[in-house]
Structure formats: C-alpha cells, structure tokens
Design an enzyme around this catalytic site. Structure first.
Site, PDB file in Angstrom:
ATOM      1  N   TYR A  56      15.199  64.812  57.514  1.00 12.19           N
ATOM      2  CA  TYR A  56      16.040  65.860  57.664  1.00 12.19           C
ATOM      3  C   TYR A  56      15.720  67.169  57.364  1.00 12.19           C
ATOM      4  CZ  TYR A  56      20.683  68.119  57.727  1.00 12.19           C
ATOM      5  OH  TYR A  56      21.971  68.970  58.043  1.00 12.19           O
ATOM      6  N   SER A  81      20.624  74.403  58.374  1.00 12.12           N
ATOM      7  CA  SER A  81      21.152  74.017  57.201  1.00 12.12           C
ATOM      8  C   SER A  81      20.219  74.851  55.875  1.00 12.12           C
ATOM      9  CB  SER A  81      20.705  72.235  57.095  1.00 12.12           C
ATOM     10  OG  SER A  81      21.228  71.994  55.641  1.00 12.12           O
TER      11      SER A  81
HETATM   12  P1  NDP Z   1      29.762  65.708  61.934  1.00  9.89           P
HETATM   13  O1  NDP Z   1      29.309  64.192  61.373  1.00  9.89           O
HETATM   14  O2  NDP Z   1      31.190  65.947  61.779  1.00  9.89           O
HETATM   15  O3  NDP Z   1      29.521  66.146  63.562  1.00  9.89           O
HETATM   16  C1  NDP Z   1      28.281  65.868  64.032  1.00  9.89           C
HETATM   17  C2  NDP Z   1      28.378  65.975  65.440  1.00  9.89           C
HETATM   18  O4  NDP Z   1      27.373  65.762  66.084  1.00  9.89           O
HETATM   19  C3  NDP Z   1      29.411  65.081  65.763  1.00  9.89           C
HETATM   20  O5  NDP Z   1      30.440  65.566  66.839  1.00  9.89           O
HETATM   21  C4  NDP Z   1      28.664  63.825  66.763  1.00  9.89           C
HETATM   22  O6  NDP Z   1      29.582  63.333  67.940  1.00  9.89           O
HETATM   23  C5  NDP Z   1      27.507  64.678  67.113  1.00  9.89           C
HETATM   24  N1  NDP Z   1      26.386  64.048  67.684  1.00  9.89           N
HETATM   25  C6  NDP Z   1      25.791  62.936  66.862  1.00  9.89           C
HETATM   26  N2  NDP Z   1      24.695  62.727  67.688  1.00  9.89           N
HETATM   27  C7  NDP Z   1      24.956  63.079  68.774  1.00  9.89           C
HETATM   28  C8  NDP Z   1      24.092  62.828  69.990  1.00  9.89           C
HETATM   29  N3  NDP Z   1      23.124  62.149  70.028  1.00  9.89           N
HETATM   30  N4  NDP Z   1      24.619  63.658  71.266  1.00  9.89           N
HETATM   31  C9  NDP Z   1      25.672  64.408  71.070  1.00  9.89           C
HETATM   32  N5  NDP Z   1      26.377  64.697  69.994  1.00  9.89           N
HETATM   33  C10 NDP Z   1      25.821  63.948  68.800  1.00  9.89           C
HETATM   34  O7  NDP Z   1      29.001  66.639  61.037  1.00  9.89           O
HETATM   35  P2  NDP Z   1      28.979  68.353  61.068  1.00  9.89           P
HETATM   36  O8  NDP Z   1      30.056  68.819  61.526  1.00  9.89           O
HETATM   37  O9  NDP Z   1      28.760  68.624  59.203  1.00  9.89           O
HETATM   38  O10 NDP Z   1      27.598  68.409  61.588  1.00  9.89           O
HETATM   39  C11 NDP Z   1      27.198  69.560  62.312  1.00  9.89           C
HETATM   40  C12 NDP Z   1      25.872  70.160  62.111  1.00  9.89           C
HETATM   41  O11 NDP Z   1      26.179  70.858  61.175  1.00  9.89           O
HETATM   42  C13 NDP Z   1      24.801  69.195  62.134  1.00  9.89           C
HETATM   43  O12 NDP Z   1      23.730  69.795  62.897  1.00  9.89           O
HETATM   44  C14 NDP Z   1      24.429  69.074  60.965  1.00  9.89           C
HETATM   45  O13 NDP Z   1      22.990  68.815  60.464  1.00  9.89           O
HETATM   46  C15 NDP Z   1      24.936  70.438  60.329  1.00  9.89           C
HETATM   47  N6  NDP Z   1      25.047  70.788  58.931  1.00  9.89           N
HETATM   48  C16 NDP Z   1      26.053  70.166  58.447  1.00  9.89           C
HETATM   49  C17 NDP Z   1      26.274  70.472  57.037  1.00  9.89           C
HETATM   50  C18 NDP Z   1      27.345  69.701  56.166  1.00  9.89           C
HETATM   51  O14 NDP Z   1      27.258  69.826  54.910  1.00  9.89           O
HETATM   52  N7  NDP Z   1      28.314  69.299  56.784  1.00  9.89           N
HETATM   53  C19 NDP Z   1      25.276  71.279  56.378  1.00  9.89           C
HETATM   54  C20 NDP Z   1      24.203  71.947  56.687  1.00  9.89           C
HETATM   55  C21 NDP Z   1      24.304  71.467  58.426  1.00  9.89           C
HETATM   56  P3  NDP Z   1      29.398  61.928  68.492  1.00  9.89           P
HETATM   57  O15 NDP Z   1      29.355  60.866  67.261  1.00  9.89           O
HETATM   58  O16 NDP Z   1      30.766  61.677  69.168  1.00  9.89           O
HETATM   59  O17 NDP Z   1      28.340  62.127  69.477  1.00  9.89           O
END
Ligand code: NDP
Length: 245
Positions: A151, A138
């Site tokens: 975070y 990030s």
């Molecule tokens: P979302 O919340 O849309 O996606 C997060 C994903 O992580 C979901 O598919 C969720 O699925 C999964 N997840 C959470 N906990 C677990 C777990 N214990 N095991 C397996 N899967 C898990 O957010 P984003 O798409 O934005 O996030 C994706 C990545 O991008 C993250 O690492 C985030 O930190 C990073 N990021 C996002 C930014 C943004 O602005 N959106 C900016 C910078 C980085 P489920 O709940 O079904 O398990």
C-alpha cells in the site's frame, strides 16, 4: 466560473463527501466508481439539493472506462476543470502472506488507475490552458510499516508521479496545477477491505478512536481548488491531531 469536476472512487468515503461538498458549492460533478447503486443515489441526492451531477460506472483499472468517464464530462458539461484521482484500496498483510492478487489489484487501482486518469484529463486541460489534477495519496506514502509495504509503495508512487506531473504542467501554456492530498486516518469504508482479520480489527479500533470524517478531506480539497489559479498546494499532508504516525 462554475467548475466541472471529475471524481474517481466517488461511491463512498472521501469521494462521496467531496462530491457532495463541491456540488453544494456550485460545481458540476462527474462521478465514477464500480458500484452503480451507490453512484445513482449520490447523484440523486445532489440533484435533490439543486446541484448538477452525472455518473458513469467506471473501473479505473480499465483505461477505456476512464476515457469514457472523461467523454461523459465533455459531452455533458463541455470541459474538465478538475480531475480527482481518488479511487483506491488498502491491502495490509505481511510479505510472508504472499497476497499476490491483492498486490496486483492495489498496483492496478492505486497506481495504474491514477496514470489512466492523468492520461485522460491532461490533454483536455492542455487544450483549455487550465486545469487541476488532484491525486489522493496518504500519510502512508511518507512512511511504511509491517504489512503496509505494498500500500505504501502505491502511495509513494502517486507522490513520485505527481511530482513529475507538476514539472510537466509547469512547462505547459496556461495555468495547469497538480495537487496531492495525503490524509491520515479517515473514517470510511477503506478499512473494511483489509482481508487479514487481525490487522483489520487493529485498524478498526484505531480508526474508531482516532479517525476523522471524510468531510475534513472534502474541505481541504475544496480549499485547494479555491486557491488563485496561478498558485497550487503541491501536497497537503493532513491527519487527526492525535494520530502520531
Ligand atoms: P472507500 O473505501 O470509502 O472509497 C474507495 C473508493 O474507491 C470507493 O468509491 C470505491 O468504489 C473506489 N474504488 C475501488 N476500486 C475501484 C476501481 N477498481 N475502480 C473505480 N473505483 C474503485 O475509502 P476512502 O474514501 O478512504 O478512499 C479514498 C482514497 O483515499 C483512496 O485512494 C485511499 O487510499 C485514500 N486514503 C484514505 C485514507 C483513510 O484513512 N480512509 C487515508 C489515506 C488515503 P467502488 O467499490 O464502487 O468501485
């Protein structure tokens, strides 16, 4: 060659958009996350478009489930060309709130989940003498602010782990690559998981006015995969052009 690509956290946001784009462009996808209904619908949508995808319910805090995701890739498609450690959560609260459970969850998912992904995929790639591990960090892995200390710490950790991994891969036989993608504000479900209502609403306002779509990250990931096999982007920092920090 058609690539076999594993994505954790593939049930929404960046993971879903990336799965959809890579499948459209011919990759074979193996998707993991906790929400089965979402995974099932995404796999079905990919198949309806003529693509290939399978899923396994995977909690990345459970090493045996991450190993099972790898086994699914090997038993279905026979190899793992790209492993994308994308699953993540974004706790936001000042230290005075002492949100210990949230800290532990973030460290387990954002840091240990990435380590389990590396542990699962690296030996396969070593055997194949080829492969790419993509870790999602990030812009908050480059700076920190009030409420974002834990975070940011997890995302700094992802960058440190990736740098070490890159050096290890460089010393291995073949073309093994490590890429970090560090996005800024991307419109996904991530902000919805912030527990503190004031911080959440400030984030929501900012993401509404400045955020860009998850497809932008998917496109960047596709480009990182498409580079010649002897070349890697070690880190891509990307953000909406109007985002200052
Ligand atoms: P979302 O919340 O849309 O996606 C997060 C994903 O992580 C979901 O598919 C969720 O699925 C999964 N997840 C959470 N906990 C677990 C777990 N214990 N095991 C397996 N899967 C898990 O957010 P984003 O798409 O934005 O996030 C994706 C990545 O991008 C993250 O690492 C985030 O930190 C990073 N990021 C996002 C930014 C943004 O602005 N959106 C900016 C910078 C980085 P489920 O709940 O079904 O398990």
């Amino acid at each position: 060659m058609t690539k076999v690509i594993v994505i954790t956290g593939a049930s929404s946001g960046i993971g879903e958009a990336t799965a959809t784009l890579l499948a459209k462009n011919g990759a074979k996808l193996v998707l993991g996350a906790r929400r089965e209904d979402q995974l099932k619908a995404i796999v079905q949508a990919i198949q309806e478009q003529g693509g290939e995808a399978v899923y396994a319910v995977t909690d990345v805090t459970k090493q045996e489930q991450v190993e099972a995701l790898k086994e699914l890739a090997l038993s279905t498609f026979g190899r793992v060309d790209v492993w994308i450690n994308n699953a993540g959560v974004m706790p936001q609260a000042p230290f005075m709130a002492a949100s210990v459970q949230e800290w532990e969850q973030a460290i387990d998912i954002n840091v240990k989940g990435v380590l389990y992904g590396i542990t699962a995929s690296l030996p396969v790639m070593a055997r194949q003498k080829a492969g790419q591990i993509i870790n999602i960090a990030s812009v908050e892995g480059h700076h920190s602010h009030v409420g974002g200390g834990v975070y940011s710490a997890t995302k700094y950790a992802v960058r440190a782990i990736s740098d070490s991994l890159r050096e290890e891969m460089a010393q291995m036989e073949g073309n093994l690559r490590c890429t970090v993608i560090s996005p800024g504000a991307i419109q996904t479900e991530l902000v919805g998981t912030v527990a503190d209502e004031n911080i959440k609403s400030a984030y929501e306002d900012f993401y509404r006015s400045h955020g860009i779509s998850a497809e932008r990250v998917a496109l960047t990931i596709q480009q990182a995969i498409d580079l010649p096999e002897d070349t890697a982007w070690n880190e891509v920092v990307m953000r909406p052009i109007k985002q200052v920090l």
